[in-house]
Design an enzyme around this catalytic site. Structure first.
Site, PDB file in Angstrom:
ATOM      1  N   ASP A 124      42.277  39.397  36.462  1.00  0.00           N
ATOM      2  CA  ASP A 124      41.711  40.179  35.359  1.00  0.00           C
ATOM      3  C   ASP A 124      42.852  40.605  34.450  1.00  0.00           C
ATOM      4  O   ASP A 124      43.921  40.981  34.950  1.00  0.00           O
ATOM      5  CB  ASP A 124      41.029  41.441  35.927  1.00  0.00           C
ATOM      6  CG  ASP A 124      39.759  41.813  35.191  1.00  0.00           C
ATOM      7  OD1 ASP A 124      39.649  41.473  33.998  1.00  0.00           O
ATOM      8  OD2 ASP A 124      38.890  42.457  35.806  1.00  0.00           O
ATOM      9  N   HIS A 141      43.471  39.973  25.556  1.00  0.00           N
ATOM     10  CA  HIS A 141      42.798  40.864  26.513  1.00  0.00           C
ATOM     11  C   HIS A 141      42.738  40.266  27.920  1.00  0.00           C
ATOM     12  O   HIS A 141      42.500  40.984  28.885  1.00  0.00           O
ATOM     13  CB  HIS A 141      41.381  41.179  26.025  1.00  0.00           C
ATOM     14  CG  HIS A 141      41.374  42.081  24.830  1.00  0.00           C
ATOM     15  ND1 HIS A 141      41.059  43.416  24.893  1.00  0.00           N
ATOM     16  CD2 HIS A 141      41.693  41.846  23.539  1.00  0.00           C
ATOM     17  CE1 HIS A 141      41.159  43.961  23.692  1.00  0.00           C
ATOM     18  NE2 HIS A 141      41.536  43.024  22.848  1.00  0.00           N
TER      19      HIS A 141
HETATM   20  P1  ADQ Z   1      35.827  42.451  30.610  1.00  0.00           P
HETATM   21  O1  ADQ Z   1      36.053  41.185  31.361  1.00  0.00           O
HETATM   22  O2  ADQ Z   1      34.513  42.614  29.959  1.00  0.00           O
HETATM   23  O3  ADQ Z   1      36.962  42.714  29.532  1.00  0.00           O
HETATM   24  P2  ADQ Z   1      36.399  45.141  31.874  1.00  0.00           P
HETATM   25  O4  ADQ Z   1      37.763  45.490  31.486  1.00  0.00           O
HETATM   26  O5  ADQ Z   1      36.074  45.524  33.265  1.00  0.00           O
HETATM   27  O6  ADQ Z   1      36.055  43.605  31.753  1.00  0.00           O
HETATM   28  O7  ADQ Z   1      35.411  45.904  30.918  1.00  0.00           O
HETATM   29  C1  ADQ Z   1      34.030  45.890  31.091  1.00  0.00           C
HETATM   30  C2  ADQ Z   1      33.416  47.030  30.288  1.00  0.00           C
HETATM   31  O8  ADQ Z   1      32.011  46.820  30.249  1.00  0.00           O
HETATM   32  C3  ADQ Z   1      33.669  48.377  30.911  1.00  0.00           C
HETATM   33  O9  ADQ Z   1      33.792  49.352  29.915  1.00  0.00           O
HETATM   34  C4  ADQ Z   1      32.399  48.606  31.728  1.00  0.00           C
HETATM   35  O10 ADQ Z   1      32.033  49.960  31.918  1.00  0.00           O
HETATM   36  C5  ADQ Z   1      31.359  47.898  30.905  1.00  0.00           C
HETATM   37  N1  ADQ Z   1      30.323  47.359  31.790  1.00  0.00           N
HETATM   38  C6  ADQ Z   1      30.495  46.494  32.791  1.00  0.00           C
HETATM   39  N2  ADQ Z   1      29.320  46.302  33.440  1.00  0.00           N
HETATM   40  C7  ADQ Z   1      28.415  47.069  32.816  1.00  0.00           C
HETATM   41  C8  ADQ Z   1      27.032  47.335  33.010  1.00  0.00           C
HETATM   42  N3  ADQ Z   1      26.308  46.799  34.007  1.00  0.00           N
HETATM   43  N4  ADQ Z   1      26.424  48.165  32.163  1.00  0.00           N
HETATM   44  C9  ADQ Z   1      27.114  48.727  31.158  1.00  0.00           C
HETATM   45  N5  ADQ Z   1      28.411  48.551  30.955  1.00  0.00           N
HETATM   46  C10 ADQ Z   1      29.051  47.729  31.755  1.00  0.00           C
HETATM   47  C11 ADQ Z   1      38.058  41.979  29.005  1.00  0.00           C
HETATM   48  C12 ADQ Z   1      39.105  41.518  30.036  1.00  0.00           C
HETATM   49  C13 ADQ Z   1      39.574  42.724  30.842  1.00  0.00           C
HETATM   50  C14 ADQ Z   1      40.122  43.802  29.911  1.00  0.00           C
HETATM   51  C15 ADQ Z   1      39.135  44.107  28.806  1.00  0.00           C
HETATM   52  C16 ADQ Z   1      39.729  45.032  27.749  1.00  0.00           C
HETATM   53  O11 ADQ Z   1      38.544  40.520  30.887  1.00  0.00           O
HETATM   54  O12 ADQ Z   1      40.585  42.327  31.770  1.00  0.00           O
HETATM   55  O13 ADQ Z   1      40.347  44.986  30.646  1.00  0.00           O
HETATM   56  O14 ADQ Z   1      38.725  42.922  28.135  1.00  0.00           O
HETATM   57  O15 ADQ Z   1      40.935  44.538  27.272  1.00  0.00           O
END
Ligand code: ADQ
Length: 459
Positions: free
Chosen positions: A362, A154
């Site tokens: 990311d 991921h």
């Molecule tokens: P993350 O680093 O966690 O994921 P991201 O892909 O942005 O990053 O996903 C975050 C998720 O958490 C999103 O669904 C978002 O809506 C939710 N989220 C973030 N802040 C929040 C908040 N304050 N309240 C509620 N929900 C919140 C890792 C990798 C990424 C990759 C994903 C999936 O780092 O690059 O995209 O896995 O593979």
């Protein structure tokens, strides 16, 4: 047809963990197929756990194991999050290498491999997730599983020049080649890994994404992860979403909203983003009193040292901006260190004029895709996206930025704020069609179709 077996460190059994990208994505996948999800219970115990807990939720069976205090420290906090996470995000400066932690990391991979292999039936499809379990393929082979095993990373995979700094790089690459298929988020990550195999491991390419290395055959492909696109678009139209939009609307009082939503992590580029917001207010006085920036960033892994410092840095930067520019009825930059429900986030995205997604690195980034799907098609907001997010390979109609160039970032935020409606609609339509087409179902299906189509088993 066998069962789908997912393995990841955190699972969605802990509803709180569903705010992370991996948990969101795997949960959406398993809910629609049913299956078994192995992972950490979230509990830390003193003695090695003798048995695993099972529970069912929405047709998904969870098999959960506790971690001992030593495993939690060495496997989770140290090797996974203070070595692999920084190195894979190109941050060698933040890595704290430790051979002892690697040993515990290896042991935990083997312990969980044994737990899983004991419960597998022939015909099951095994899908391992993320950097906590780079060694799981090899460990499952040692436990006697001969069926195919898929692995999806991921987070980014760094260039060989960075990966080689990891003292255990050869052992890790060798173990990864025991998977039948490895999926990366972006072509860049895939090319970094295959270049390492070719340059450092006498690997050979056989065409069609098939490689040979360490005496095994492996398929290596790019599968950009998606979101539940229609579900998120619907979430943005619910009453909860509208309530959240109304609440922030009362605070905005007609000002334009610029929004950022990230886990609080140094990879997300939050200090750079805050500096750019400061420069926006420094250089564009017409934004004073007319633009409000809200950053939502719940703390994550607050036990890892770098995270405490990050929090302090952000507090300092926000204080400077609000001190310089805030007024009795205007807070230029609001920063909320808490989680919100999916529907609330969707509502906030929908009324935002600009979505700021500017990580320094990311794997993919799901927030930018959620921002797109939440928009009102007749008056969509503008996505400002880092060129260093995996999503930038797909979302070329966003305003792409280098997040280190804070002056230019400030300028691009201004461009987004002043973009005419026809250009906003044009860009948004192009972005929406990709996010809707390459959604979570497309991702799961493409990966699992490839996994199930593999006719060979590694030797
Ligand atoms: P993350 O680093 O966690 O994921 P991201 O892909 O942005 O990053 O996903 C975050 C998720 O958490 C999103 O669904 C978002 O809506 C939710 N989220 C973030 N802040 C929040 C908040 N304050 N309240 C509620 N929900 C919140 C890792 C990798 C990424 C990759 C994903 C999936 O780092 O690059 O995209 O896995 O593979």
């Amino acid at each position: 047809m066998g069962r789908l077996i997912a393995i990841s460190n955190r699972t969605a059994a802990d509803r709180g963990a569903r705010a992370g990208g991996l948990a969101v994505a795997v949960w959406e996948s398993l809910k629609s197929t049913g299956g078994v999800w192995f992972g950490w219970s979230g509990d830390i115990v003193e003695q090695p756990p003798q048995c695993a807990r099972t529970l069912k939720d929405d047709g998904v069976e969870f098999v959960l194991t506790d971690l001992t205090a030593d495993e939690h420290e060495q496997f989770y906090l140290q090797y996974a999050n203070s070595v692999l996470w920084p190195v894979f995000h190109y941050r060698l400066d933040l890595a704290t290498f430790s051979s002892e932690a690697f040993q515990v990391y290896t042991d935990v991979n083997q312990r969980i491999a044994d737990l899983v292999t004991d419960r597998l039936c022939s015909g099951d499809t095994v899908w391992v997730h993320d950097y906590h379990f780079l060694l799981m393929g090899q460990a499952m082979r040692q436990s006697g599983w001969n069926g195919s095993i898929g692995f999806f990373l991921h987070i980014p995979f760094p260039p060989p020049e960075v990966f080689r700094a990891l003292p255990e790089h050869q052992e890790i690459a060798r173990a990864m080649c025991d998977y039948s298929i490895i999926g990366f988020q972006s072509d860049q990550d895939r090319c970094n890994f295959t270049r390492y195999l070719l340059e450092d491991c006498h690997g050979m390419t056989c065409g069609g994404g098939i490689y040979e290395a360490f005496g095994t055959t492996i398929k290596i492909e790019t599968y950009p992860i998606g979101i539940d696109a229609t579900g998120f678009a619907d979430a943005a139209k619910t009453e909860t979403a509208q309530d959240a939009a109304d609440r922030i609307g009362r605070f905005l009082g007609g000002r334009k909203l610029v929004i950022g939503v990230d886990r609080m992590d140094y990879s997300k580029g939050l200090p750079e983003r805050f500096k750019a917001v400061g420069q926006l207010f420094d250089e564009y006085p017409e934004t004073h009193g007319r633009v409000s920036v809200t950053q939502i960033a719940p703390p994550s892994r607050s036990k890892v040292d770098g995270y405490r410092e990050l929090r302090q840095t952000l507090d300092g930067l926000a204080g400077r901006i609000n001190g310089d520019y805030g007024d009795l009825d205007w807070i230029p930059l609001r920063y909320l260190a808490r989680s919100y429900d999916r529907e609330e986030l969707a509502g906030l995205f929908r009324i935002a004029r600009v979505g700021l997604v500017t990580p320094l690195r990311d794997g993919m980034n799901l927030v930018c895709k959620e921002f797109i799907m939440a928009q009102d098609e007749s008056d969509p907001g503008v996505l400002v996206l880092s060129e260093f997010a995996g999503a930038a390979e797909q979302l070329k109609d966003a305003l792409l930025v280098n997040p280190h160039d804070t002056r230019n970032l400030a300028h691009v935020i201004h461009t987004a704020l002043t973009m005419p409606l026809d250009e906003r609609v044009h860009r948004w339509r192009a972005l929406r069609s990709i996010v809707a087409e390459q959604d979570i179902t497309w991702w799961r299906k493409t990966f699992l179709d490839d996994l199930n189509a593999l006719k060979f088993t590694p030797v």
